[in-house]
Structures are given as C-alpha cells and as structure tokens.
Design a protein around this motif. Structure first.
Motif, short mmCIF file in Angstrom:
data_model
loop_
_atom_site.label_atom_id
_atom_site.label_comp_id
_atom_site.label_asym_id
_atom_site.label_seq_id
_atom_site.Cartn_x
_atom_site.Cartn_y
_atom_site.Cartn_z
N GLY A 167 0.79 -1.22 0.00
CA GLY A 167 0.00 0.00 0.00
C GLY A 167 0.82 1.27 0.00
N LEU A 168 2.12 1.14 0.29
CA LEU A 168 3.00 2.30 0.36
C LEU A 168 3.94 2.42 -0.84
N SER A 169 3.80 1.52 -1.82
CA SER A 169 4.80 1.46 -2.89
C SER A 169 4.18 1.34 -4.28
N ASP A 170 5.02 1.64 -5.26
CA ASP A 170 4.72 1.43 -6.68
C ASP A 170 3.61 2.31 -7.26
N SER A 171 3.22 3.34 -6.53
CA SER A 171 2.31 4.34 -7.11
C SER A 171 3.06 5.65 -7.28
N THR A 172 2.42 6.61 -7.91
CA THR A 172 3.06 7.91 -8.14
C THR A 172 3.54 8.51 -6.83
N PHE A 173 4.78 8.98 -6.82
CA PHE A 173 5.42 9.60 -5.66
C PHE A 173 5.68 8.62 -4.52
N GLU A 174 5.56 7.33 -4.80
CA GLU A 174 5.87 6.30 -3.79
C GLU A 174 7.10 5.52 -4.22
N PRO A 175 7.83 4.92 -3.25
CA PRO A 175 9.05 4.19 -3.60
C PRO A 175 8.77 2.90 -4.37
N ASN A 176 9.79 2.44 -5.08
CA ASN A 176 9.74 1.15 -5.76
C ASN A 176 9.50 0.04 -4.74
N ARG A 177 8.64 -0.93 -5.07
CA ARG A 177 8.25 -1.95 -4.10
C ARG A 177 9.43 -2.81 -3.64
N SER A 178 10.23 -3.27 -4.59
CA SER A 178 11.35 -4.14 -4.20
C SER A 178 12.35 -3.39 -3.34
N LEU A 179 12.49 -2.09 -3.57
CA LEU A 179 13.38 -1.28 -2.76
C LEU A 179 12.85 -1.17 -1.34
N LEU A 180 11.55 -0.94 -1.20
CA LEU A 180 10.95 -0.84 0.13
C LEU A 180 10.99 -2.18 0.84
N GLU A 181 10.66 -3.26 0.12
CA GLU A 181 10.73 -4.60 0.71
C GLU A 181 12.13 -4.90 1.23
N SER A 182 13.11 -4.66 0.38
CA SER A 182 14.49 -4.98 0.75
C SER A 182 14.93 -4.20 1.99
N SER A 183 14.57 -2.93 2.05
CA SER A 183 14.98 -2.10 3.19
C SER A 183 14.43 -2.67 4.50
N VAL A 184 13.17 -3.06 4.50
CA VAL A 184 12.55 -3.58 5.72
C VAL A 184 13.09 -4.97 6.05
N ILE A 185 13.24 -5.82 5.04
CA ILE A 185 13.78 -7.17 5.27
C ILE A 185 15.17 -7.09 5.89
N HIS A 186 16.04 -6.28 5.31
CA HIS A 186 17.41 -6.18 5.81
C HIS A 186 17.44 -5.60 7.23
N HIS A 187 16.56 -4.65 7.50
CA HIS A 187 16.49 -4.06 8.84
C HIS A 187 16.10 -5.11 9.87
N GLU A 188 15.06 -5.89 9.59
CA GLU A 188 14.62 -6.89 10.56
C GLU A 188 15.64 -8.01 10.71
N PHE A 189 16.28 -8.39 9.61
CA PHE A 189 17.35 -9.40 9.72
C PHE A 189 18.50 -8.84 10.54
N GLY A 190 18.74 -7.53 10.41
CA GLY A 190 19.76 -6.89 11.23
C GLY A 190 19.48 -7.05 12.71
N HIS A 191 18.21 -7.02 13.09
CA HIS A 191 17.86 -7.21 14.50
C HIS A 191 18.20 -8.63 14.98
N ILE A 192 17.92 -9.64 14.16
CA ILE A 192 18.26 -10.99 14.63
C ILE A 192 19.77 -11.26 14.55
N LEU A 193 20.49 -10.37 13.82
CA LEU A 193 21.95 -10.41 13.87
C LEU A 193 22.48 -9.67 15.12
N GLY A 194 21.53 -9.15 15.91
CA GLY A 194 21.91 -8.54 17.18
C GLY A 194 22.05 -7.04 17.17
N LEU A 195 21.67 -6.38 16.09
CA LEU A 195 21.76 -4.92 16.00
C LEU A 195 20.47 -4.26 16.46
#
Length: 258
Positions: A167-195
């Motif tokens: 709902g937050l991606s791939d529309s006008t003035f919204e970020p690319n979906r894969s870019l948004l997905e990747s950012s959140v995935i990497h952030h959450e994986f960062g937490h289980i890496l202990g960050l």
C-alpha cells in the motif's frame, strides 16, 4: 539398587521436564528441538554471523497467497546475508505458500501461531534456519502516526507486513516496491543479527536512546525509521538501499561477521 533406580528416575525427570513432546519433531532421522528457534531476538547473532557452530543457513520464506515478495527483494536479501555472514557451505532459500487467513490485522501472538503451524525448517547439526513471513494484513500496533512494516520477534524469526508495504509502494510519488521490501527485510534481519545492542555488543556508543535497539545515525539501515511508515520514505527517497553504517558493521565483525 534402590538408590541407583532413584537416581535414574530423577535424571529422566529432569530431561523430560526441559521439553514437552510438542517441542520435539521426530519425523526426521534426528529429533529436532524447535525451542532452539524460539529464543530471544539477538541471542543467536553469533551463530548466524560466524561459521563456528553452523556452516550453512537455510531461509524459509513463507508468504500468504498473493503476498509473495518480489524476486529482486529475495535476491537482495540473499546477497545481504552473504555479505555479512560466514557460511562456507552456502545459504539456501526455500519458499512456502500459506492459505489466506481472512484476517486484516494481526497481533504478534497470531503471527507466532502461524509460524508454529507452518514452519518446517529448524536448526540441525550443521545448519541454522531462519523463518520470514510475509503477511496479508497490518500490525495490531499500527497507530494514526504510522504503520509498522516489520518485526523481529524470535532469534531466527521475523515478519514483514507485506500488505502495508504494498500500500505504500509502486504508485506515483511512492518508492519502488522491491526497494521498500528490501529495506525492511534487511532491517529486521539486522535485529536478529543482534543490532543495535540487541545481542551483538556495541563497539562504540551509537544506540538511539529514544528508539532503543536502533542506530542513532539517520543514514544507517538500523535507524528506527526503516521499520515504520512514518520515516521509511525519507530513507529510500534517493532510490538506493539503505546500508549499515561503519559503527554497525564494526559491531557485526566483532561478533564473528564480515
């Protein structure tokens, strides 16, 4: 003889009290204790980062039908893992489709229950397993100020609120979906890496006091805004993936990572 039998009974009692029958999977040749994958977030950071205990990683990508992440995001995730961890025998992804639940909002307890019912990959002798769920609804903790995009909740588990991301991606003035997905995935994986300071010790003072377990640097992947609709737009506005800053990288390296 009576004393010996009593000792045997006590030992058996202690062993069986540690795990219930439902905590052990016996379908495979080697029984699997699922509780090893139900520990505190960040507690398996060194096991994920280094090759000392596990030389291989398997990532189970589960998604509610119709809410599968993009292939670009999955490829980015695998590259992120390879860039940060030592797994000489490789990283393998397996995918699992889950039927629609009919729900629109999920509590974390409901997310956990979906994992308990559907997860198939758990730690074995040489392999550490990660579970990530892409779900067809929003978090019950969403507010008028912002929506939660992802949550890391166990040592090898996190959820991505895929419907919110769509709902937050791939529309006008919204970020690319894969870019948004990747950012959140990497952030959450960062937490289980202990960050940040979440199981991987700080090598410098960079934890955000106002947003604990996050990095204070605004251009770092582990900045708090990367998991909230309130600020994620600013982090990806340039069209490139947020990365870990030097301080977070130093923390990971000190805990066995790259």
């Amino acid at each position: 003889m009576i004393k010996f039998l009593l000792k045997v009974f006590l030992v058996c009692l202690i062993i069986t009290s540690c795990s219930s029958e439902t905590d052990i999977i016996t379908e495979s040749e080697t029984p699997i204790n699922v509780n090893l994958n139900r520990q505190q977030t960040g507690s398996s950071a060194n096991d994920l980062l280094s090759a000392s205990a596990f030389k291989k990683m398997i990532v189970e990508v589960a998604y509610i039908e119709g809410f599968k992440p993009t292939e670009t995001a999955l490829n980015n995730f695998k590259n992120f893992i390879n860039d940060r961890t030592f797994k000489p025998e490789g990283v393998t992804f397996v995918e699992k489709s889950i039927e629609n639940t009919g729900k629109t909002t999920y509590t974390l307890d409901e997310v956990v229950e979906i994992e308990k019912v559907n997860r198939t990959q758990y730690n074995t002798n040489n392999t550490i397993a990660v579970w990530v769920l892409f779900i067809d609804g929003k978090s019950s903790k969403d507010t008028n100020q912002g929506a939660i995009l992802g949550t890391a909740y166990w040592n090898t588990s996190f959820v991505i609120y895929q419907e919110t991301i769509q709902g937050l991606s791939d529309s006008t003035f919204e970020p690319n979906r894969s870019l948004l997905e990747s950012s959140v995935i990497h952030h959450e994986f960062g937490h289980i890496l202990g960050l940040t300071n979440h199981g991987t010790d700080l090598q410098s003072d960079h934890e955000d006091e106002e947003h604990p377990k996050h990095c204070i640097e605004q251009d770092c992947l582990m900045y708090w805004a990367a998991e909230s609709s309130q600020g994620i737009g600013n982090m990806v506005s340039g069209g490139s993936l947020p990365t870990l800053d030097a301080q977070c990288l130093a923390d990971l390296r000190a805990n066995g990572g790259k």
